[in-house]
Scaffold this active site. Structure first.
Site, PDB file in Angstrom:
ATOM      1  N   GLY B  42       0.841  -1.200   0.000  1.00  0.00           N
ATOM      2  CA  GLY B  42       0.000   0.000   0.000  1.00  0.00           C
ATOM      3  C   GLY B  42       0.869   1.240   0.000  1.00  0.00           C
ATOM      4  N   ARG B 330     -16.127  12.313  14.679  1.00  0.00           N
ATOM      5  CA  ARG B 330     -16.528  10.947  14.347  1.00  0.00           C
ATOM      6  C   ARG B 330     -16.884  10.095  15.561  1.00  0.00           C
ATOM      7  NH1 ARG B 330     -12.096   9.327   9.640  1.00  0.00           N
ATOM      8  NH2 ARG B 330     -12.893  10.799   8.102  1.00  0.00           N
ATOM      9  N   HIS B 401     -13.582   1.260  11.082  1.00  0.00           N
ATOM     10  CA  HIS B 401     -12.958   1.954   9.963  1.00  0.00           C
ATOM     11  C   HIS B 401     -11.439   1.976  10.014  1.00  0.00           C
ATOM     12  CE1 HIS B 401     -12.592   4.805   6.743  1.00  0.00           C
ATOM     13  NE2 HIS B 401     -12.106   5.758   7.512  1.00  0.00           N
ATOM     14  N   ARG B 435      -8.108   9.233  15.150  1.00  0.00           N
ATOM     15  CA  ARG B 435      -7.413   9.828  14.015  1.00  0.00           C
ATOM     16  C   ARG B 435      -8.262  10.903  13.352  1.00  0.00           C
ATOM     17  NH1 ARG B 435      -7.984   9.295   8.887  1.00  0.00           N
ATOM     18  NH2 ARG B 435      -9.083   7.306   8.850  1.00  0.00           N
TER      19      ARG B 435
END
Lengths: 247, 636
Positions: B42, B330, B401, B435
């Site tokens: 990645g 979030r 997530h 994050r």
């Protein structure tokens, strides 16, 4: 919901393959097509059979790893989506659904519905990059790129490398894939220094991998999940001619 | 063992320079003789592999996908943050550092977080040079947008496909080095164990996913860039193949695991629609700029959403957080949704979702404006659900997530095993307990391109004098033997339940007890239940096919076996941390208004867990705040 899958099974690259029938019950229309295959695989395990090998990863239409022929169309009955974005509501109860791997000589079958698309990586290897080492970059805004140019480069760069363009093409041409990458780099100032070498070497690799020539049927842009336009191929050909003339 | 974070001396802004000045160098001739293994391709893995190759090292890079380009970095939508201050809106490295540290609820190191912000600007230069088609202004300069609740515009983006474009740039650079014969790429190869010789990481055991063959690879250092492990919840926004096996195997071989329970739950994913569902698709959080989130005021209200009058709707985020409303961060938005769903107010077929309604926005701004802003997202929503969200509200639900937790690393990104590095999402370094949006692509890239290629020399300088490892070393044989037996054992169980059955079970427990809201009794119960799942798995799982062939079912089983053990550690960590911070919310530790109660006096540390024969031993790295004063987050 119940459907009859007719699925290509092939043990290995050198084995003979065959279509096998699977009647699958217990599906619902909100399931994605790949989830229906997951469901079938669970049933197969419980019947002590080997699972159907098929490709997927992100399941949100961006990684490019999934892709099968469904009822004779790459990525299924709709235009411009990936297989993972297809849902069972696109089929009717009792439908027969034929599932086959990508068909192209340059994409040999590995197992069942999985093919080897490493030819695409090898095209990238022949110049789809800018030769500049990490740590050598000038300040970003010292390279001004008009919005229109950046947008056009982005249109081409959006390619997810799924190979549907190759699979759907009657010539198994990789022209749309290769053109998208060449045009992404060659339209940007950063890619100028190597533009002629890039187009020549990537197109040469495309040929030696055994992909066919483009005859502009337009089939590729119908299936491309990123709706990459066939005009990219014309642009690539123009770049090719230019690179020959300037040699 | 005492944890040494190796933070360099000096003021915050000089630390990285001081480090570079003092670290060892290796001359180019000697670099050619040294080899590095990179697991994962990645952003962080491809960035590290290509840059290390450019420096002269021999690199082998492995990924489980059919091509390096598929890695899940590709799926990030929003953008990448950088303190360029192009918008002239008062941004600076310090501001970005502070936003990140505060966003993480002061559970990360100052020095690491500062370095992240410091290296963000040159990273944008790098990606522009590599040909990333970032969004531009008409005059040709780079465009920015704001993101994730910060007050400046520092996010660079390429439509809604920023991750894809950065990923493809990294993949291009990687293949440039493949062509130069400095990187050897091994797709369809999964690392199944780490080989440690005399206490140092010297190689890996890999399963060739096409032939099933176990293969040995030796190198002078090993870099893990294997991403997040939120598939432990089964349903997540991650790719189906994402797994925790490489970090877990490294953990079992001695690498400490940092803050394993810190997991970000994203508030705006699509809800689960059936047991068969494999994946939760993320809808960009930008939708919360104009959408209003609500549930019916009455439990079990079966009317269609448009038939429910205004006064019978509970806009619970606006009610609870009047100043931030639908734009609460979030972690807060996810918890508030869970609270309503658990209380029975959830909507949709499975009563597991809340409404995200654009009715008012369409009335206020007009249909065209909303279409311009979010057209592609509404189309995607319709593609997946079949619902036209211009006409009725979207149904959304929180989903696992991002893993803030990961292998514990020091300032050099080295784990507690000398010679083993962890970069990108698979380490615990910069994000603390939560994050910020658009910091994920940043951290992965900075780790891979800039930090590791500078720090790894410091270790390899000592290794250049040592013997290079050989795959004939008995440790390779032992590791291969163990993996081979592990595989044989799984295939021999021949039980009555599928791998997915156990994954659903694990996911159910983890989601219920170790996600948005946690408590002591629940976590203790979860640990007991996961141990039962582990026992049942090893007695009743059924995997068909053979070991020496392409066998997707076996791949899933091997990954799940590791997820089950990792789940126990995550619950153990969540149980031990008796405070609420960032994404980690312990119900026992909340204010009278139901807000998170951080306990700096007792828990201002990074938990670093050591594997201890099936059990876990806690080590603490105290977090000392030398330059900032940890404050309380409030969004009321």
């Amino acid at each position: 919901m119940k459907v009859i899958f007719k699925i290509w099974r092939q043990e290995g690259p050198n084995e003979k393959g065959t279509i096998r029938d699977y009647e699958v019950d217990g599906l619902n229309e909100d399931m994605s097509f790949l989830e229906a295959l997951d469901h079938l695989n669970e049933l197969l395990v419980l019947k002590n059979e080997k699972v159907i090998a098929f490709e997927y990863d992100c399941r949100e239409g961006i990684c490019g790893q999934c892709g099968v022929f469904i009822n004779g169309r790459a990525h299924g009955p709709h235009d411009n989506i990936t297989t993972c974005q297809l849902h069972m509501r696109s089929f009717k109860d009792g439908d027969t659904i034929v599932v086959e791997p990508w068909r192209a000589a340059s994409f040999p079958v590995i197992k069942d519905l999985i093919v080897d698309r490493s030819a695409l990586d090898r095209i990238i290897e022949q110049g789809a990059f800018i030769t500049a080492k990490t740590g050598t970059a000038p300040e970003a805004n010292s390279i001004l790129i008009p919005k229109e140019t950046a947008d056009r480069a982005m249109d081409a760069a959006a390619c997810i490398g799924c190979g549907a363009c190759v699979a759907t093409c009657k010539n198994s041409s990789a022209a749309l894939f290769t053109a998208a990458k060449i045009n992404h780099f060659n339209s940007l100032p950063q890619g100028k220094a190597e533009e002629h070498k890039r187009v020549a070497e990537m197109m040469f690799q495309m040929e030696i991998e055994g992909f066919g020539s483009c005859t502009f049927t337009g089939a590729c842009e119908v299936e491309c999940p990123e709706s990459i336009s066939i005009t990219n191929i014309a642009e690539m050909n123009a770049r090719y001619v230019k690179s020959k003339l300037l040699k | 063992m005492k944890l040494n974070s190796k933070i360099p001396e000096g003021p915050l802004e000089n630390k990285w320079r001081n480090y570079q000045v003092q670290s060892h160098l290796i001359n180019p001739t000697n670099k050619k003789k040294l080899s590095v293994i990179v697991v994962g391709s990645g952003l962080s893995g491809a960035g590290a592999a290509s840059t290390l190759a450019e420096l002269g090292y021999d690199v082998k890079c492995f990924c489980y996908q059919d091509s390096a380009r598929r890695a899940h970095s590709v799926a990030a939508q929003g953008g990448i943050n950088a303190a360029k201050n192009y918008q002239h809106d008062g941004d600076s490295i310090y501001r970005m550092f502070y936003d990140t540290l505060k966003g993480g609820d002061f559970r990360s190191r100052e020095a690491n977080t500062y370095r992240l912000a410091e290296l963000s600007a040159p990273l944008i230069d790098h990606f522009v040079q590599q040909g990333v088609p970032f969004a531009r202004e008409y005059g040709g300069t780079l465009d920015n947008r704001s993101f994730g609740g910060v007050q400046v515009q520092r996010t660079f983006y390429a439509r809604g496909q920023t991750g894809q474009q950065l990923m493809l740039a990294a993949y291009s650079q990687l293949y440039k080095m493949v062509r130069a014969k400095k990187v050897e790429m091994f797709p369809r190869s999964e690392m199944l164990d780490l080989v440690v010789i005399d206490g140092k990481a010297k190689g890996i055991i890999v399963r060739n996913l096409v032939t099933g063959e176990l293969q040995r690879y030796a190198a002078d250092a090993v870099v893990l860039a294997t991403g997040g492990y939120s598939r432990v919840f089964r349903l997540s926004t991650l790719a189906i193949g994402c797994n925790g096996s490489a970090v877990w195997k490294a953990h079992k071989k001695g690498a400490f695991f940092g803050a394993p329970s810190f997991t970000q739950i994203h508030p705006t994913a699509l809800p689960q629609s059936s047991e068969a569902q494999s994946k939760l698709t993320l809808m960009s959080e930008s939708l919360r700029n104009d959408g209003r989130i609500w549930v019916p005021k009455e439990i079990g209200d079966t009317r269609l959403p448009n038939k429910i009058p205004e006064e019978e709707r509970d806009y619970y985020l606006e009610r609870r957080y009047p100043s931030y409303g639908n734009l609460a961060p979030r972690d807060i938005a996810s918890r508030a949704a869970k609270e309503r769903i658990d209380a029975g107010y959830g909507i949709g077929k499975l009563k597991n979702a809340v409404y995200l309604d654009f009715k008012h926005a369409i009335e206020k701004f007009g249909l065209k404006t909303i279409k311009d802003r979010y057209g592609n997202l509404f189309n995607m929503y319709q593609k997946i659900t079949g619902i036209d969200a211009y006409k009725e509200p979207m149904q959304i639900s929180p989903a696992a997530h991002f893993s803030m937790g990961g292998l514990w690393v020091d300032y050099e990104l080295m784990t507690t095993i000398p010679g083993l590095y962890a970069v990108g999402e698979c380490n615990f370094s910069d994000h603390g307990a939560n994050r910020l949006g658009a910091n994920s692509l940043l951290q992965a890239s900075v780790d891979g391109y800039f930090i590791l290629p500078n720090t790894i020399n410091n270790y390899l300088a000592t290794e250049s004098k040592a013997d290079h490892p050989s795959i004939d070393h008995p440790e390779f044989g032992k590791a291969e033997q163990e993996i081979s037996e592990h595989i044989t054992r799984i295939l021999a169980i021949n039980g009555t339940k599928t791998v997915d059955h156990f994954h659903r079970e694990l996911g159910r427990v983890m989601w219920q007890e170790c996600a948005m809201s946690r408590n002591k009794a629940g976590l203790e119960k979860a640990i007991r239940e996961i141990k039962q799942i582990r026992e049942a798995f090893w007695k009743e799982v059924k995997v068909t096919g053979k070991h020496n062939e392409m066998n997707p079912e076996l791949e899933k089983a091997l990954r799940l076996a590791d997820f089950i053990e990792l789940g126990i550690l995550m619950c153990t960590d969540a149980l031990e941390r008796e405070e609420s911070c960032g994404a980690h919310f312990r119900e026992e530790f909340q204010s009278a208004e139901g807000e998170a109660l951080r306990r700096d006096e007792k828990f201002a540390y990074v938990s670093a867990w050591e594997y201890d024969k099936g059990d876990f031993k806690l080590h603490k790295e105290a977090l000392e705040f030398e330059f900032v004063n940890p404050s309380v987050r409030s969004y009321k």
